[in-house]
Design an enzyme around this catalytic site. Sequence first.
Site, short mmCIF file in Angstrom:
data_model
loop_
_atom_site.label_atom_id
_atom_site.label_comp_id
_atom_site.label_asym_id
_atom_site.label_seq_id
_atom_site.Cartn_x
_atom_site.Cartn_y
_atom_site.Cartn_z
N ASP A 67 10.90 2.90 6.06
CA ASP A 67 10.39 3.80 7.09
C ASP A 67 9.52 3.07 8.11
O ASP A 67 9.16 1.90 7.92
CB ASP A 67 9.62 4.98 6.45
CG ASP A 67 8.70 4.54 5.31
OD1 ASP A 67 8.35 3.34 5.24
OD2 ASP A 67 8.34 5.39 4.49
N HIS A 138 6.61 12.30 -2.25
CA HIS A 138 7.54 11.74 -1.27
C HIS A 138 8.01 10.35 -1.67
O HIS A 138 7.30 9.59 -2.33
CB HIS A 138 6.99 11.80 0.16
CG HIS A 138 5.90 10.83 0.48
ND1 HIS A 138 5.06 10.99 1.56
CD2 HIS A 138 5.50 9.68 -0.11
CE1 HIS A 138 4.23 9.98 1.61
NE2 HIS A 138 4.46 9.19 0.61
P1 PGA Z 1 0.63 4.14 -1.92
O1 PGA Z 1 1.71 5.03 -1.18
O2 PGA Z 1 1.39 3.00 -2.52
O3 PGA Z 1 -0.28 3.70 -0.82
O4 PGA Z 1 -0.02 5.03 -2.93
C1 PGA Z 1 2.87 5.37 -1.85
C2 PGA Z 1 3.73 6.20 -0.92
O5 PGA Z 1 3.17 6.99 -0.13
O6 PGA Z 1 4.95 6.06 -1.00
#
Ligand code: PGA
Length: 242
Positions: A67, A138
């Site tokens: 993304d 997500h």
């Molecule tokens: P993080 O984010 O690794 O910063 O917890 C995970 C995500 O939002 O996919």
Amino acid sequence: MRIVKTKDYNDMCRKAANVLSAQVILKPDCVLGLATGSTPLGVYRQLVEWYKKGDVDFSETVSVNLDEYVGLAPDNSQSYRYYMNDNFFRHVNIKPENTHLPNGLAVGKAEECARYDAVIREHKGIDMQLLGIGHNGHIGFNEPGTAFENGTYCVALAESTISANSRFFSNEADVPRFAYTMGTGAIMQARRVVLIASGAGKAQILKDSFTGPVTPQVPASILQLHNDVILVGDEEALSLFV
Ligand code: PGA
């Protein structure tokens, strides 16, 4: 699904990096699907260390990231292109032209989504997809409550994501409201998925994702239908169901 339970964050990063480097050693020209966020940082650090020791060679490897924020330039320090260059690409011998992310500055959104899908297609899909998981379930920026999308699309970020990601920005108002994300379909078509999670804060969503119903309310739950998922989590993250 295979579950690899690790002692702590560093152990999780080492084990996940082992799985990724094994993929690159076995198929040097593989396509790696890569992720951003806090969780993969230690994985990239470990891969860089092994690259510097001569243990792994990315010269033929292709990467496609999940993304990118809409509206952020590649040299904006909050963009995912910047993150990937800064934390991984510039420290290893992957060819810059082999690294792919959606272009946050693309003029036509539909065209950019189609271009990104074509990139994945031209490389014959993803061999191994690294995934983090949001507290809201997500994967990529496939947010809760939206239909499982097939290809890349432009998504309005959930309030919970904007608030979670505001820690990287000087204030919440600066967090972009839209992003391009690979669809759930592209993630499901990856030949192998490696999902990493660390800390007690991820325990409930991991339980919901892997033991609850498969539903767009919990996007990661679709991974229950994938036949080759490796979940690498530390003890705290796995505490509620393993
Ligand atoms: P993080 O984010 O690794 O910063 O917890 C995970 C995500 O939002 O996919």
